[in-house]
Structures are given as C-alpha cells and as structure tokens.
Design an enzyme around this catalytic site. Structure first.
Site, PDB file in Angstrom:
ATOM      1  N   SER A 176       2.627   6.889  -0.523  1.00  0.00           N
ATOM      2  CA  SER A 176       0.963   7.174  -0.028  1.00  0.00           C
ATOM      3  C   SER A 176      -0.007   7.737  -1.098  1.00  0.00           C
ATOM      4  O   SER A 176       0.380   9.085  -1.032  1.00  0.00           O
ATOM      5  CB  SER A 176       1.516   7.421   1.441  1.00  0.00           C
ATOM      6  OG  SER A 176      -0.115   8.340   1.212  1.00  0.00           O
ATOM      7  N   ASP A 329      -3.253  -3.294   0.538  1.00  0.00           N
ATOM      8  CA  ASP A 329      -4.395  -3.765   1.150  1.00  0.00           C
ATOM      9  C   ASP A 329      -4.682  -4.612   1.160  1.00  0.00           C
ATOM     10  O   ASP A 329      -5.766  -5.875   1.868  1.00  0.00           O
ATOM     11  CB  ASP A 329      -5.822  -2.815   1.374  1.00  0.00           C
ATOM     12  CG  ASP A 329      -5.462  -1.658   2.185  1.00  0.00           C
ATOM     13  OD1 ASP A 329      -4.506  -0.855   2.431  1.00  0.00           O
ATOM     14  OD2 ASP A 329      -5.897  -0.594   1.262  1.00  0.00           O
ATOM     15  N   LYS A 356      -0.869   0.565   9.522  1.00  0.00           N
ATOM     16  CA  LYS A 356      -2.472   0.637   8.952  1.00  0.00           C
ATOM     17  C   LYS A 356      -3.870   0.567  10.315  1.00  0.00           C
ATOM     18  O   LYS A 356      -3.042   1.140  11.361  1.00  0.00           O
ATOM     19  CB  LYS A 356      -2.723  -0.490   8.008  1.00  0.00           C
ATOM     20  CG  LYS A 356      -1.959  -0.092   6.412  1.00  0.00           C
ATOM     21  CD  LYS A 356      -2.238   0.937   5.950  1.00  0.00           C
ATOM     22  CE  LYS A 356      -1.266   0.941   4.462  1.00  0.00           C
ATOM     23  NZ  LYS A 356      -1.638   2.715   3.838  1.00  0.00           N
TER      24      LYS A 356
HETATM   25  O1  LIG Z   1      -5.715   6.868  -0.882  1.00  0.00           O
HETATM   26  C1  LIG Z   1      -6.809   6.268  -0.363  1.00  0.00           C
HETATM   27  O2  LIG Z   1      -7.601   5.562  -0.629  1.00  0.00           O
HETATM   28  C2  LIG Z   1      -5.808   4.897  -0.176  1.00  0.00           C
HETATM   29  C3  LIG Z   1      -4.480   5.262   0.131  1.00  0.00           C
HETATM   30  C4  LIG Z   1      -3.708   3.250   0.760  1.00  0.00           C
HETATM   31  O3  LIG Z   1      -3.137   4.407   2.202  1.00  0.00           O
HETATM   32  P1  LIG Z   1      -1.494   4.870   2.033  1.00  0.00           P
HETATM   33  O4  LIG Z   1      -1.558   6.577   0.948  1.00  0.00           O
HETATM   34  O5  LIG Z   1      -1.492   5.127   3.510  1.00  0.00           O
HETATM   35  O6  LIG Z   1      -0.825   4.092   1.524  1.00  0.00           O
HETATM   36  C5  LIG Z   1      -4.645   2.473   1.139  1.00  0.00           C
HETATM   37  O7  LIG Z   1      -4.260   1.707   2.506  1.00  0.00           O
HETATM   38  C6  LIG Z   1      -6.127   2.667   2.187  1.00  0.00           C
HETATM   39  O8  LIG Z   1      -6.785   1.738   2.204  1.00  0.00           O
HETATM   40  C7  LIG Z   1      -7.275   3.936   0.818  1.00  0.00           C
HETATM   41  C1  LIG Z   2      -5.744   1.062   4.640  1.00  0.00           C
HETATM   42  C2  LIG Z   2      -6.828   1.333   4.996  1.00  0.00           C
HETATM   43  O1  LIG Z   2      -7.806   2.329   5.009  1.00  0.00           O
HETATM   44  P1  LIG Z   2      -7.893   3.833   6.015  1.00  0.00           P
HETATM   45  O2  LIG Z   2      -6.019   3.911   5.985  1.00  0.00           O
HETATM   46  O3  LIG Z   2      -8.512   4.815   4.255  1.00  0.00           O
HETATM   47  O4  LIG Z   2      -8.213   3.917   7.454  1.00  0.00           O
HETATM   48  C3  LIG Z   2      -7.962  -0.189   4.755  1.00  0.00           C
HETATM   49  O5  LIG Z   2      -8.657   0.257   4.420  1.00  0.00           O
HETATM   50  O6  LIG Z   2      -7.147  -1.457   4.996  1.00  0.00           O
END
Ligand SMILES: O=C(O)C1=C[C@@H](OP(=O)(O)O)[C@@H](O)[C@H](O)C1
Ligand SMILES: C=C(OP(=O)(O)O)C(=O)O
Length: 446
Positions: A176, A329, A356
């Site tokens: 993450s 995503d 999510k």
């Molecule tokens: O660090 C970021 O900008 C993000 C990390 C991801 O989440 P996770 O850290 O929970 O995997 C992703 O799903 C999210 O849309 C953006």
């Molecule tokens: C998981 C997402 O964003 P966040 O975790 O920032 O809500 C996303 O944009 O698909």
C-alpha cells in the site's frame, strides 16, 4: 465534499460508432495530492501545473490551507503553494474533510502525525467505512496518538501529532503506497532514518517527489518484488516546480472503450508510464490489444508517453497476483475488457479491492452479472467468462465509487443493449470531465 444530500444523477451509455480523436485525461491523482502536501511542507513556493482539479484533490488543497499553507489557484490546472516547512503545520480550526478520498486522508494523517497539533479527520460515508488502523498503527509507533474515533479506528477521528516523533523501521502488512507514504511523511519530522520495507513494491511517487523537493531518500530492492526505503529525517524541503502528467488510471477508461468499440482509433497524450502504474497496459497487450507508445519523455522522475489505441480482438488471460499493486485501481475496467474478450480471464490476488471506495470485488462482479456476463469470485480471485460481446440492459449500482460508474459507462458503449448507472456524481472525485471528454470521442450517453 459529500454527496449524500444531493440527488443521484443516473446516466445511460449505449452502443456507439467508432471512437476517434485525441484527448488528454486530467492530471494524475496520486501526484496531485503529493504535490500539494509536499508543497505545504516545504519552505518557499511550489508551482504545480496540470493539477487534477477533482474533488479528492481539492479536499487535500483545503486541508493544506487549514493547516497553515497558502494554496492558490493561479490559472487553469495551475496552482501555487507557499509552505510552512517540515513539522510546521498549524493547529487547524476546522475538521479536515477528505470527502471520498483515502489517499488524501491517509497521507495527511502521516504529515499531521509528525507535528505537535491535534486535527479531526472526516469524510463521506464511503471513507468512514474504510480501514484507518493500517495507517494509525505505524503512526502510533512514531508517537502520534488517537483521541476519539469510530469503530476500529475509522473516521471521524481525532489525531494528536507527536511532540517528539520517533523514526521507525516498518514493514507494511499489505502492499500500500498510502501506508508507506503516511510513514514517510511522518518520518520527515523525526530525527534519524525512517525505514519502510514492502514485500511487493507499491507506487513510488512519494519517494520520487521527496527527492525532487530535496530530501535524502534511498530505495533499494528487497526480496523478489519488494523495496526498502530509507528517509533521513528533518530535511529542509524546498518548494519546487511540479508538472503533473496525465493519470494512467483515468486513461484506462477511454483506452478500454477504444479497444472494445468497433473501428475505434484514439490517441491519449502525456499518460504517465511509471512502471509501478502500468500493469493494466501490460495485461491488455497480453490480451491482444493494439496500444502503441510514442513521444516518451519525463519530468521530475515521472515518465510519460502518448498512446494510440485501436479497437482490437481481445482474448482471456491470467493476471498474476504480484501484478496487483501496479494496477490496483484498474481491475474494474479490466473486468469490462475481459467480458468483451474471447475466453476466460482470471485475476488473482485481489483482496485489497475489498477496502476501496466500495467492495470492488463484489461491486465489479455485480456490475457484470446484471449485464449478462458470467463471473465468479473464488477467494480473492475474480474469473470472468468472456463471450466476445456483452448483452447489457442492466442498471449498475455505483456504491459511491467513481471507478464503478466509469467502468459501467464504458461497458455500455459496446454492449448489445444500453447500460445504466444509478449515479454519476462520484466521477467528479477523479475525472470531472469524463462525460464531455468521452462524448468528444464519440461516446453516446443520455
Ligand atoms: O498512494 C496513492 O496515491 C494510492 C494508492 C493506492 O491505494 P493503497 O495504498 O490503499 O493501495 C490506490 O488504490 C489509490 O487510488 C491511490
Ligand atoms: C482507491 C482510490 O482512491 P482513494 O484510495 O484515494 O480513495 C481510487 O481512486 O481508485
């Protein structure tokens, strides 16, 4: 911003003629959040061009103002931030409302954890249901402390930042970038070296941007797919220029639409090609997609390219679990491509999709089923039976999730009968111009 009080805005997508033309999707959401936060933690001015002006990022901008930074819009997608320096945040007088955004909320928790202030974090019903313990656990080890919170550390919560933050060595329990980034942002305020070890590498925009702003940060390979990141604390960060490339997670929607709508030929410019974000493109190419890359260039360590996408006959593939962090995503819209492919697509290791904006494993399966596609969830894997076409005629529940809404609308552009979504409002969190941009390429929505 929360949408609970506003009426839902449904929309229908129907079988469209070839999609053609050139488009630039908005700036990358991950980089936009980080540019505002690091700008606010720097001394001097940060100039950002190409910022995503979506609700998620605008909420981060508001929170940076509430924490004492001067944040101004100086032109279209052009922003200026005058920061307060590392550990310089002021006590906010209002709760910080992150709306629908996990990234904004969790990264700012990290930045606040290193300052001797108290802040209230809140968000909409979707964000209030998402786990925050994963970030709070390491931040407590660094000296921050949670006052009140919802059940299991959920929002709304009060975070008391550390007076004397401690550097830690932390192994992230899941891949993450939000957990990693929260620890690194708190580590900025700690003396000595803060180290994060991840067994599967997640997106590295925080590391690249910290370096760009003057921090000493070293990332080395760890095990087969992991990384060890060591940040030297208490640097003086200097305001910098940030050019935000187009978001590959947003480009995924017109890209898959062009692949499945017969006769399409679409060009997408400036798409970020950081290898920790390109799992979808790799997978689609394995499925037989025609995606040509040109005009490769880079800025502040983030590469970008132009993509030409032509309608293609797709075949089912197996997507290995270790690819998940680089396309986390994108599984929703990949599932749409898989439904139009010939044969079975198996996507493995999707447990993180459950936490999510919605439970994306269940919501994606439901989106496909209601439109006549055979799909199975087996443990953490999703199996889609591609039949080369999709019946459609379903009403898709979006569950406050922008990516469900956009994926379903893309599906409707090529399905036999129209596909309807119950609410398009949340698309504004990440891709405010999605509907007009898709229309400009030939998409039929009504
Ligand atoms: O660090 C970021 O900008 C993000 C990390 C991801 O989440 P996770 O850290 O929970 O995997 C992703 O799903 C999210 O849309 C953006
Ligand atoms: C998981 C997402 O964003 P966040 O975790 O920032 O809500 C996303 O944009 O698909």
């Amino acid at each position: 911003m929360t949408h609970s009080a506003t009426p839902a805005t449904p929309l229908e997508a129907r079988s469209s003629g070839p999609l053609t033309g050139k488009a630039r999707v908005p700036g990358d959401k991950s980089i936009s959040h980080r540019a505002l936060i690091l700008g606010a933690l720097s001394v001097g001015e940060t100039r950002i061009s190409g910022l995503l002006e979506g609700e998620d990022v605008l909420n981060t901008a508001k929170s940076m103002r509430a924490l004492g930074a001067r944040v101004e819009r100086i032109g279209e997608f052009a922003w200026s931030v005058h920061g307060v320096g590392v550990a310089g945040f002021a006590q906010p007088e209002v709760p910080l409302d992150f709306g629908n955004s996990g990234t904004g909320c969790r990264l700012v928790m990290g930045a606040v954890a290193g300052c001797p202030i108290t802040a209230v974090f809140d968000g909409d019903a979707s964000l209030r249901s998402r786990p925050m313990r994963r970030v709070l656990d390491p931040l407590e080890l660094m000296g921050a402390c949670v006052g009140s919170s919802g059940e299991g550390g959920r929002l709304p919560l009060t975070l008391n930042g550390a007076r004397d933050p401690l550097p830690i060595l932390y192994r992230t329990p899941v891949a993450s970038a939000q957990i990693k980034s929260a620890v690194l942002l708190a580590g900025l305020a700690a003396p000595g070296v803060t180290t994060v070890i991840e067994t599967e590498a997640s997106r590295d925009h925080t590391e690249l941007m910290l370096k760009h702003f003057g921090a000493q940060i070293v990332s080395t390979p760890e095990g087969g797919h992991g990384r060890k990141i060591a940040l030297t604390g208490q640097p003086e960060l200097h305001g910098a220029e940030v050019v935000v490339p187009a978001d590959p997670s947003s480009a995924a929607f017109p890209l898959v639409a062009a692949l499945i709508v017969e006769g399409s030929d679409v060009v997408l410019s400036d798409v970020m090609t950081n290898p920790l974000r390109t799992g979808l493109f790799t997978t689609l190419r394995e499925m037989g997609a025609s995606i040509e890359q040109s005009h490769v260039r880079g800025d502040a360590g983030e590469p970008m390219a132009q993509f030409r996408v032509r309608a293609s006959r797709l075949r089912g593939v197996e997507v290995p679990p270790e690819r998940a962090p680089s396309m986390i995503d994108e599984y929703l819209v990949l599932a749409v491509a898989a439904a139009f492919a010939e044969g079975t697509t198996i996507m493995r290791g999707l447990q993180e999709l459950r936490v999510k904006e919605s439970d994306r494993l269940e919501a994606t399966a439901a989106m496909l089923r209601v439109n006549g596609v055979k799909v199975e969830i087996s443990g953490n894997d999703m199996i889609v039976e591609g039949m080369g076409h999709v019946e459609g005629d379903g009403l898709v529940a979006t569950h406050m999730d922008h990516r469900i809404a956009m994926s379903a609308l893309v599906m409707g552009l090529a399905s036999d009968k129209p596909v309807k979504v119950d609410d398009t409002a949340f698309i504004a969190t990440s891709f405010p111009d999605f509907i007009p941009m898709m229309r400009s390429l030939g998409a039929e929505f009504s």
